[in-house]
Design an enzyme around this catalytic site. Structure first.
Site, PDB file in Angstrom:
ATOM      1  N   HIS A   1       6.171  -1.440  -0.398  1.00  0.00           N
ATOM      2  CA  HIS A   1       5.707  -0.713  -1.582  1.00  0.00           C
ATOM      3  C   HIS A   1       5.930   0.784  -1.373  1.00  0.00           C
ATOM      4  O   HIS A   1       5.788   1.281  -0.253  1.00  0.00           O
ATOM      5  CB  HIS A   1       4.231  -1.010  -1.840  1.00  0.00           C
ATOM      6  CG  HIS A   1       3.764  -0.498  -3.160  1.00  0.00           C
ATOM      7  ND1 HIS A   1       3.429   0.825  -3.351  1.00  0.00           N
ATOM      8  CD2 HIS A   1       3.621  -1.114  -4.358  1.00  0.00           C
ATOM      9  CE1 HIS A   1       3.081   0.993  -4.624  1.00  0.00           C
ATOM     10  NE2 HIS A   1       3.182  -0.165  -5.256  1.00  0.00           N
TER      11      HIS A   1
ATOM     12  N   LYS B   1      -4.054  -2.809  -4.796  1.00  0.00           N
ATOM     13  CA  LYS B   1      -4.044  -1.639  -3.908  1.00  0.00           C
ATOM     14  C   LYS B   1      -5.391  -1.547  -3.180  1.00  0.00           C
ATOM     15  O   LYS B   1      -5.971  -2.570  -2.859  1.00  0.00           O
ATOM     16  CB  LYS B   1      -3.716  -0.363  -4.700  1.00  0.00           C
ATOM     17  CG  LYS B   1      -2.445  -0.555  -5.543  1.00  0.00           C
ATOM     18  CD  LYS B   1      -1.905   0.702  -6.133  1.00  0.00           C
ATOM     19  CE  LYS B   1      -0.649   0.380  -6.928  1.00  0.00           C
ATOM     20  NZ  LYS B   1       0.027   1.554  -7.444  1.00  0.00           N
TER      21      LYS B   1
ATOM     22  N   SER C   1       3.300   1.530 -14.252  1.00  0.00           N
ATOM     23  CA  SER C   1       2.554   1.747 -15.504  1.00  0.00           C
ATOM     24  C   SER C   1       2.796   0.656 -16.540  1.00  0.00           C
ATOM     25  O   SER C   1       2.812   0.930 -17.749  1.00  0.00           O
ATOM     26  CB  SER C   1       2.861   3.129 -16.083  1.00  0.00           C
ATOM     27  OG  SER C   1       2.450   4.138 -15.180  1.00  0.00           O
TER      28      SER C   1
ATOM     29  N   GLU D   1      10.462  -0.751  -8.823  1.00  0.00           N
ATOM     30  CA  GLU D   1       9.357   0.141  -9.181  1.00  0.00           C
ATOM     31  C   GLU D   1       9.799   1.596  -9.041  1.00  0.00           C
ATOM     32  O   GLU D   1       9.726   2.174  -7.952  1.00  0.00           O
ATOM     33  CB  GLU D   1       8.161  -0.111  -8.249  1.00  0.00           C
ATOM     34  CG  GLU D   1       7.609  -1.511  -8.347  1.00  0.00           C
ATOM     35  CD  GLU D   1       6.124  -1.542  -8.012  1.00  0.00           C
ATOM     36  OE1 GLU D   1       5.346  -1.952  -8.870  1.00  0.00           O
ATOM     37  OE2 GLU D   1       5.749  -1.130  -6.898  1.00  0.00           O
TER      38      GLU D   1
ATOM     39  N   GLY E   1       1.634   4.542 -11.445  1.00  0.00           N
ATOM     40  CA  GLY E   1       0.329   5.197 -11.573  1.00  0.00           C
ATOM     41  C   GLY E   1       0.344   6.475 -12.379  1.00  0.00           C
ATOM     42  O   GLY E   1      -0.625   7.221 -12.395  1.00  0.00           O
TER      43      GLY E   1
ATOM     44  N   GLU F   1       4.173   3.271  -1.940  1.00  0.00           N
ATOM     45  CA  GLU F   1       3.036   3.985  -1.346  1.00  0.00           C
ATOM     46  C   GLU F   1       3.028   3.806   0.171  1.00  0.00           C
ATOM     47  O   GLU F   1       2.629   4.712   0.915  1.00  0.00           O
ATOM     48  CB  GLU F   1       1.722   3.506  -1.984  1.00  0.00           C
ATOM     49  CG  GLU F   1       1.574   4.076  -3.388  1.00  0.00           C
ATOM     50  CD  GLU F   1       0.782   3.206  -4.348  1.00  0.00           C
ATOM     51  OE1 GLU F   1       0.069   2.298  -3.894  1.00  0.00           O
ATOM     52  OE2 GLU F   1       0.887   3.421  -5.566  1.00  0.00           O
TER      53      GLU F   1
ATOM     54  N   ASN G   1      -1.316  -5.991  -8.341  1.00  0.00           N
ATOM     55  CA  ASN G   1      -1.411  -5.325  -7.043  1.00  0.00           C
ATOM     56  C   ASN G   1      -2.672  -4.469  -7.087  1.00  0.00           C
ATOM     57  O   ASN G   1      -2.684  -3.416  -7.708  1.00  0.00           O
ATOM     58  CB  ASN G   1      -0.152  -4.468  -6.827  1.00  0.00           C
ATOM     59  CG  ASN G   1      -0.277  -3.577  -5.605  1.00  0.00           C
ATOM     60  OD1 ASN G   1      -1.159  -3.754  -4.765  1.00  0.00           O
ATOM     61  ND2 ASN G   1       0.627  -2.604  -5.495  1.00  0.00           N
TER      62      ASN G   1
HETATM   63  P1  PGA Z   1       0.817   0.891 -11.658  1.00  0.00           P
HETATM   64  O1  PGA Z   1       1.250   0.423 -10.188  1.00  0.00           O
HETATM   65  O2  PGA Z   1       0.972  -0.320 -12.553  1.00  0.00           O
HETATM   66  O3  PGA Z   1      -0.591   1.347 -11.531  1.00  0.00           O
HETATM   67  O4  PGA Z   1       1.773   1.972 -12.061  1.00  0.00           O
HETATM   68  C1  PGA Z   1       2.298  -0.473 -10.004  1.00  0.00           C
HETATM   69  C2  PGA Z   1       2.514  -0.714  -8.533  1.00  0.00           C
HETATM   70  O5  PGA Z   1       2.415   0.244  -7.750  1.00  0.00           O
HETATM   71  O6  PGA Z   1       2.786  -1.853  -8.109  1.00  0.00           O
END
Ligand code: PGA
Length: 247
Positions: A94, A11, A213, A167, A173, A96, A9
């Site tokens: 997601h 982003k 992560s 998630e 993140g 976010e 992803n």
């Molecule tokens: P990350 O993000 O691996 O940077 O923690 C995962 C995601 O948001 O899909």
């Protein structure tokens, strides 16, 4: 046996130039023999990334879609627009988008219904609890609610085409990965929730990813878990270590 699926992803990262440079450097090194692999990229990069990966089995996806067919929704992207680009996956709900753009369980549900009825694009539906919800032990109820609402008015046959991504928000993140036991525990619970809605057959087919992560150090252990069928990878999908995660 559910085939593992590892999805990057990106982003709001990369540009056409950077994406080309990155993908030409890694695409031949990723072993897609036993694993489904895809990059979900910003809308403006989809064409470019498809072109770079056209002779590869690595697939391309989007990170969002609107639920209406067309209309006065400034800044949004419709399913017809994505269908025309020939993508295989689309992330929905997601955290976010839930946090910064008011994505709701009800809109997640409308998006999934639209996609399942009007395209072959596979929805990757994200669910997961906040840190305080884990601390006060309401995480199971939260995730159960998100899964249940995402699949409202969707048949078992349709649901089995979807991918769920667990998630935990506190792991996204942050560099704090859920332990493989914590991730397995919730992915197993999600499969049970699906079994309660649709029966064991659908629950056995539907793939559940872990995200938060994930990196080349913890991927192996996470992927060895019985109920973790793959990874949704943010930060590490922008780096060469993504190759090791798949391989
Ligand atoms: P990350 O993000 O691996 O940077 O923690 C995962 C995601 O948001 O899909």
């Amino acid at each position: 046996m559910r085939k593992k699926i590892i999805v990057g992803n990106w982003k709001m990262n990369m540009t056409k130039t950077l994406a080309k440079e990155f993908l030409y450097g890694i695409k031949e090194k990723i072993n897609v023999e036993n694993t489904d692999v895809a990059f979900c990229v910003p809308f403006t990069l989809i064409d470019t990334v498809r072109e770079v990966l056209k002779d590869s089995d690595i697939k391309v996806g989007a990170q969002n879609v609107h639920f209406e067919k067309s209309g006065a929704y400034t800044g949004e992207i419709s399913l017809d627009m994505l269908n025309e680009l020939g993508i295989d996956y689309c992330i929905v709900g997601h955290s976010e988008r839930r946090q910064y753009f008011n994505e709701l369980d009800s809109t997640v549900n409308l998006k999934v219904i639209n996609m399942l009825n009007n395209s072959n694009i596979i929805p990757i539906i994200c669910v997961g609890e906040k840190l305080e919800q884990r601390q006060n032990n309401t995480m199971y109820d939260i995730v159960k609610g998100q899964v249940g609402k995402a699949f409202e008015n969707i048949s078992g046959e349709m649901a089995s085409r979807c991918i769920l991504a667990y998630e935990p928000i506190w792991a996204i993140g942050t560099g704090v990965t859920a332990t493989s036991e914590e991730a397995e525990d919730m992915c197993k619970y999600i499969r049970q929730v699906i079994a309660n809605i649709y029966g064991k057959e659908v629950a056995d087919i539907l793939r559940v990813q872990y995200g938060g992560s994930a990196n080349s150090k913890n991927a192996g252990e996470l992927l060895n878990m019985l109920n973790i069928d793959g990874l949704l990878v943010g930060g590490a999908s922008l780096k060469e270590e993504f190759i090791d995660m798949v391989n």
